[in-house]
Write an enzyme that holds these catalytic residues in place. Structure first.
Site, PDB file in Angstrom:
ATOM      1  CB  THR A  80      18.632   7.158 -22.870  1.00  0.00           C
ATOM      2  OG1 THR A  80      19.462   6.022 -23.168  1.00  0.00           O
ATOM      3  CG2 THR A  80      19.289   7.902 -21.718  1.00  0.00           C
TER       4      THR A  80
ATOM      5  NE  ARG B  49      -2.115  -8.647   0.508  1.00  0.00           N
ATOM      6  CZ  ARG B  49      -1.634  -7.649   1.247  1.00  0.00           C
ATOM      7  NH1 ARG B  49      -0.362  -7.365   1.220  1.00  0.00           N
ATOM      8  NH2 ARG B  49      -2.436  -6.952   2.014  1.00  0.00           N
TER       9      ARG B  49
ATOM     10  N   GLY C 159      -5.964  -0.665  -0.787  1.00  0.00           N
ATOM     11  CA  GLY C 159      -5.664   0.566  -0.074  1.00  0.00           C
ATOM     12  C   GLY C 159      -6.847   0.950   0.789  1.00  0.00           C
TER      13      GLY C 159
ATOM     14  CG  ASP D 197      -1.941  -1.028   1.225  1.00  0.00           C
ATOM     15  OD1 ASP D 197      -2.195  -1.541   0.124  1.00  0.00           O
ATOM     16  OD2 ASP D 197      -2.498  -1.350   2.282  1.00  0.00           O
TER      17      ASP D 197
END
Ligand code: ADP
Ligand code: ADP
Length: 816
Positions: free
Chosen positions: A570, A310, A218, A175
Site C-alpha cells: 500500500t 550518474r 560496475g 556501484d
C-alpha cells in the site's frame, strides 16, 4: 530567529545537548572520487547538523585536491549555502582525483591547510579509494603534525591542541560496491536511471521483436546489473562476481529462443561493464550481440548506458539516506574519542550503523582479490547477504525447470490482491506464481479481491502468464483482464473502472472496499471447490483486516485452516508488522518529484509558500518522508498533534526565512492529519498571515500517488518479499503433507514484513495488539524518530534522540 519545538520530549533534548555540543569544533566536509546522486543531500545534512550543534563547518572544494591546495578551496559554509541543493545530482563542492594526496608530501600540505582553520574533524563522502586515503591520513596525523612543528609551520601548542583527527566516511558510489553497507549513496538513483531506460527500450523492442543488450556500470561490482535484471525480469545477466558456467553461449541462446517460443517478443540481456567469464576474460556487450546474431539471427541492439547512470536528480531514498547519514556522521564525529577508529556510517537494513572504515575497505579489497583468483563463490559471499539473496532470487525467477523435473506437491496455492492498487503488486504476484510453480504447486489467481473470491473468479495462472509483470503499475489481478489467452470472458468484469490515458497506469477505485466478512460462507465454499491449500494475500490495511476476519472464522470454517500469509502492499505504509510496504517508495518518489517541480515553478517569481496535501489516510509516512526528501519546512501529520500555536510558529518561521536569500517555502500536509486544520484552512491562514511577505499556493496530489511505473525498489521488494512468503507456504505445506493437517495455530496466519534489518513473519493475532484500528495505523512507527531530522534541517530546534543512533559494529561476511 529559530522557532522552538516546545513539545519535544525534554529528556532527550537535554541528553542531546549535554553530550553533543560542537562548540569550538571545526568540521571539514569533502566529496571525492566519482560523483553520485545524493552527495549534495549528504553535504547539506553535514553542514546544517554541524551548524545546529554549534560547530563550524568548512567546505573543502574539489576533493583532496582542494585540501592540498588550500586557500579559497577551504571555505566556511553557512546555512544558506546549502539551500536548494537537495534535488541536484552530482556534488556542488566538486570532486576530483588527486595524485598529490597519495604522497606524504601532499598530505603534509593538506594537514597544514586544515590546521590553519582548526579543522580536526573530517567528513569524507566518496568511494573506497577516498576512504582509504582518509584512513591513512588519520593514521599519519600525529607524524604530520610533528613534521609541521619541526618545519616551524605550527607551534608546540598547536600540536597538543589538534593532536587527534577524527574521520567519518559516507560511501557515495553508484556501484554499491562497498562491503559492510547495504546501500551506498547514489545506487538507488542509478537504478532509477537504468530502469527508466529499460522501460523505454521494452516498448520499442516489443514492436520490433528485438533483443537488447544493455550495458550498465560496475567495473568490479555487479550490483547494478543484478538488481536491474531482477527489476525488469531480464532474460540473462552477466556479472563480474558470478561468471557464467562453461558453455554459457549455447545455454543462453537456448534460453532466448525458448522465451521467444513462449511468445515473448523481446529479450533483454544485462551486462555489467566488468563482466567476465570463468577464465577472467571480459564478456563484452559486442561479443554477446555477435553471438545472438550469428547463432539465432535475431535483430539485436546494444545500448551502453554510461554516465546517464550518474546523472539526473537523486531518488527519494538517496536523499533520505544521505540526509540520515550526514546527521549520523556529525554525531559520530562529536562522539569520537582518540581511541575510536575511523568509521563509516551506513544503513544495515533500515538501521543506522557505524563500521570501522578499514574493515570495510579490507573486505571490499578481498572481494576483488577473490575475483582475481577466480574464487567466485567467495566473492559473492563477501559481497554480503543482500547480494547473494538477489542473485538466488534472480536465478529462481528467470529460469524455469522443465515440468518433468519439478516434483509435484498436489497443492493449490491461491494469490489475491486486496485494497487500493500499489506499484509493485504485480511484481509480487509474478514472483509468487513462479516460486510456487518451481516448488511444485498449482498456482491459482483470484481476481478482483475478496469480492471476486466470493464469486469464484479463480483461475490457474502459469509461468508465462506473469511474464513482463514487474514493470507494470497498478494491480493486474485486481483490475485488468487477463486477456483471451487466459480464457476470461468479460461477463463478470466490474464496470466502474477509471482508466487514465497514461501508458500502463490503470487505477481502480471504489470496488475494492470489500472485506471478506459478509462473504465468509461463499469464500469458504470457493476454498473447498478449488481445494485451496494455502493463500497469499497482497495488500494494505484492508488486506490485514481481511486476514484477521479469516483468522477469526477458522473455528467455524475449517476451509480457512490452511497457511495464510500477507505481504504488505500500500502506498500509505500503514500495515502493522512491517517497516515498509510495497508501493510506498514509488509514491514517495512521485511526491518528491512533484515537490521539486512545484518548487521550481516559483523560481524567479516572488516569495511563495506551497502547501501540498499527500495521501496516506491517518498515516503520516508519505508526508513526513516526502518532507524530508523534498526539504520541506514543515509536515503536518496525524501522529504528531499540532495546534494553532504550531501553525503560528511555522508562519513566523517562514516569514523570517523570506528575509534571507531563500525565498521559497514548502509545507506538506497529510490528508487526515487534522479534522479542522484542513488544507484549505492552512492555506487561508498562511495566505492571511503571510500578506505582504509571501503568497501561497496549494496542491492536492491525489491519485497520481497510487499510479505510475513501480520504482526499482518496489519491483525488487515485491519480488523478494513474495518469494519469501511462498517459501514459507511451501515449508508449511511440507509439514502437513499426507497428514491432512489442519492449520489452526496463530503462527499459520501471518503478516510478512521487514523490521529493522530482518524479514519476519508475525501472526496476525499478535499484531492486533500493535494496531490502532480506529485510525488504521500501527501504534508504533519507526519513521517518527526521523521527524526531528526534517525539523533540524529546516532550521527548527528539535530534539534528536541519539540513543538510537548507530553503534560501532563489525563487518561480517555473510556465510552461505
Ligand atoms: P573512489 O573514492 O571513488 O574509490 P578513487 O579511488 O579515484 O575514487 O579515489 C579518489 C581519491 O582518493 C584519489 O584521487 C586520491 O586522492 C585519494 N586516494 C585514493 N586511494 C588513496 C590511498 N591509498 N592513499 C591516499 N589517497 C588515496
Ligand atoms: P535486500 O535483499 O537486503 O532487500 P536490497 O539491495 O534490495 O537488498 O536493499 C538493501 C537495503 O536497503 C534493504 O534493506 C532495503 O530495505 C534498503 N533499501 C534500498 N532501497 C530502498 C528504497 N528505495 N526505499 C527503502 N529502503 C530501501
Amino acid at each position: 530567529m529559530d522557532a522552538d519545538d516546545s513539545r519535544a520530549p525534554k529528556g532527550s533534548l537535554r541528553k542531546f545537548l549535554e553530550h553533543l555540543s560542537g562548540a569550538g569544533k571545526a568540521i571539514g566536509v569533502l566529496t571525492s572520487g566519482g560523483d553520485a546522486q545524493g552527495m549534495n543531500a549528504a553535504v547539506r545534512a553535514v553542514v546544517r547538523m554541524g551548524i545546529y550543534v554549534g560547530a563550524k563547518v568548512y567546505f573543502i572544494y574539489e576533493g583532496y585536491q582542494g585540501m592540498v591546495d588550500g586557500g579559497s578551496n577551504i571555505a566556511e559554509a553557512d546555512w544558506e549555502s546549502v539551500s536548494s541543493i537537495l534535488q541536484v545530482g552530482g556534488t556542488i563542492i566538486g570532486s576530483a582525483r588527486c595524485q598529490a594526496f597519495r604522497t606524504r608530501e601532499g598530505r603534509l600540505k593538506a594537514a597544514c591547510n586544515l590546521l590553519q582553520r582548526g579543522i580536526t574533524n573530517l567528513c569524507v563522502i566518496g568511494g573506497d579509494g577516498s576512504l582509504t586515503g582518509a584512513n591513512l591520513f588519520r593514521k599519519e596525523w600525529s607524524g604530520l603534525l610533528e613534521e609541521l612543528a619541526r618545519n616551524g609551520q605550527i607551534d608546540k601548542e598547536a600540536v597538543q591542541k589538534y593532536a587527534y583527527l577524527n574521520v567519518v566516511g559516507m560511501v557515495g558510489s553508484i556501484d554499491n560496491d562497498f562491503c559492510g553497507t547495504d546501500m551506498t549513496i547514489g545506487t538507488d538513483s542509478a537504478l532509477h536511471r537504468i530502469i527508466e531506460v529499460v522501460d523505454a527500450i521494452m516498448t520499442t523492442a516489443q514492436s520490433h521483436q528485438r533483443t537488447f543488450v544493455l550495458e550498465v556500470m560496475g567495473r568490479h561490482c555487479g550490483y547494478l546489473a543484478l538488481v536491474s535484471a531482477l527489476a525488469c525480469g531480464a532474460d540473462w545477466v552477466f556479472l563480474p562476481e558470478s561468471p557464467p558456467e562453461e558453455g554459457w553461449e549455447e545455454q543462453m541462446c537456448v534460453k532466448l529462443s525458448e522465451n521467444r517460443a513462449r511468445k515473448k517478443r523481446l529479450n533483454i540481456i544485462i551486462v555489467a561493464e566488468g563482466a567476465i567469464d570463468t577464465q577472467n576474460k571480459p564478456i563484452t556487450s559486442e561479443k554477446i550481440k555477435e553471438l545472438v546474431v550469428t547463432q539465432l539471427g535475431y535483430d539485436t541492439r546494444v545500448t551502453i548506458l554510461g554516465h546517464v547512470q550518474r546523472g539526473g536528480t537523486p531518488s527519494a531514498f538517496d536523499r533520505i539516506l544521505a540526509s540520515r547519514m550526514g546527521v549520523e556522521a556529525v554525531i559520530a564525529l562529536l562522539e569520537a574519542t582518540p581511541d575510536t577508529p575511523a568509521c563509516v556510517v551506513s544503513l544495515n537494513g533500515n538501521h543506522a550503523v557505524r563500521l570501522p572504515l578499514m574493515e570495510c575497505v579490507q573486505m571490499t579489497q578481498d572481494v576483488q582479490k577473490a575475483m582475481d583468483e577466480r574464487r567466485f563463490q567467495d566473492a559473492v559471499r563477501l559481497r554480503g547477504r543482500s547480494f547473494a539473496g538477489n542473485l538466488n532470487t534472480y536465478k529462481r525467477l528467470a529460469i524455469k525447470l522443465p515440468d518433468d523435473q519439478i516434483p509435484k506437491t498436489n497443492c493449490n496455492v491461491a494469490v489475491i490482491n486486496v485494497g487500493a492498487p500499489a506499484a509493485g503488486m504485480n511484481a509480487a504476484v509474478r514472483s509468487a506464481v513462479r516460486v510456487g510453480i518451481a516448488d511444485g504447486h498449482r498456482m491459482l489467481a483470484i481476481y478482483d479481491g475478496f469480492d471476486g473470491f466470493a464469486k469464484g473468479q479463480i483461475k490457474e495462472i502459469g509461468w508465462t502468464d506473469v511474464g513482463g509483470w514487474t514493470g507494470q503499475g497498478g494491480s493486474i489481478l485486481g483490475t485488468k483482464r487477463l486477456g483471451k489467452a487466459a480464457g476470461w470472458g468479460p461477463a463478470w468484469r466490474p464496470a466502474d473502472r477509471v482508466e487514465f490515458g497514461v501508458s500502463d497506469i490503470v487505477l481502480h477505485v471504489a470496488i475494492f472496499s470489500v472485506l471478506p466478512g459478509k462473504y465468509l460462507e461463499e469464500i469458504a465454499t470457493q476454498m473447498r471447490t478449488h481445494s485451496i491449500n494455502a493463500l497469499l494475500i497482497i495488500g494494505g490495511f484492508e488486506a490485514y483486516l481481511g486476514l484477521l476476519e479469516l483468522s477469526a472464522a477458522r473455528e467455524k470454517h475449517e476451509e480457512f485452516c490452511v497457511p495464510m500469509v500477507m505481504v504488505p502492499a500500500t502506498v500509505s505504509n500503514n500495515v502493522p508488522g512491517s517497516d515498509f510496504s510495497i508501493g510506498a517508495d514509488t509514491a514517495l518518489n512521485t511526491i518528491t518529484d512533484t515537490c521539486d517541480r512545484i518548487k521550481q515553478s516559483a523560481s524567479g517569481t516572488k516569495r511563495r509558500v506551497f502547501i501540498i496535501e499527500t495521501m496516506g489516510g491517518y498515516c503520516g509516512y508519505l508526508a513526513n518522508m516526502g518532507g524530508l526528501a523534498a526539504g520541506a519546512d514543515a509536515a503536518y501529520i496525524f501522529e504528531e498533534p499540532f495546534d494553532i500555536r504550531d501553525l503560528q510558529s511555522n508562519v513566523e518561521h517562514l516569514t523570517e526565512k523570506m528575509k534571507t536569500t531563500i525565498q521559497r517555502g514548502l509545507v506538506l500536509r497529510n490528508e487526515s492529519c487534522s479534522e479542522n486544520y484542513t488544507t484549505d484552512f492552512i492555506y487561508q491562514l498562511y495566505s492571511e498571515e503571510g500578506k505582504g511577505v509571501f503568497d501561497c499556493r496549494k496542491n492536492v496530489l491525489g491519485h497520481m500517488q497510487q499510479g505510475g511505473a513501480p520504482s526499482p525498489f518496489d519491483r525488487n521488494f515485491g519480488t523478494k518479499i513474495s518469494a519469501r512468503a511462498m517459501e514459507w507456504i511451501t515449508a508449511k505445506l511440507k509439514e502437513a503433507r499426507g497428514r491432512g493437517k489442519k492449520f489452526t495455530t496463530d503462527d499459520s496466519i501471518c503478516v510478512l514484513g521487514i523490521s529493522k534489518r530482518n524479514v519476519i513473519f508475525q501472526p496476525v493475532a499478535e499484531l492486533k495488539k500493535q494496531t490502532d484500528f480506529e485510525h488504521r495505523i500501527p501504534k508504533e512507527q519507526w519513521w517518527l524518530k526521523l521527524r526531528p531530522l526534517m525539523k533540524i534541517l529546516a532550521k527548527y530546534k528539535a530534539s534528536y534522540d541519539v540513543s538510537d543512533s548507530g553503534q560501532l559494529e563489525h563487518v561480517q561476511p555473510w556465510s552461505v
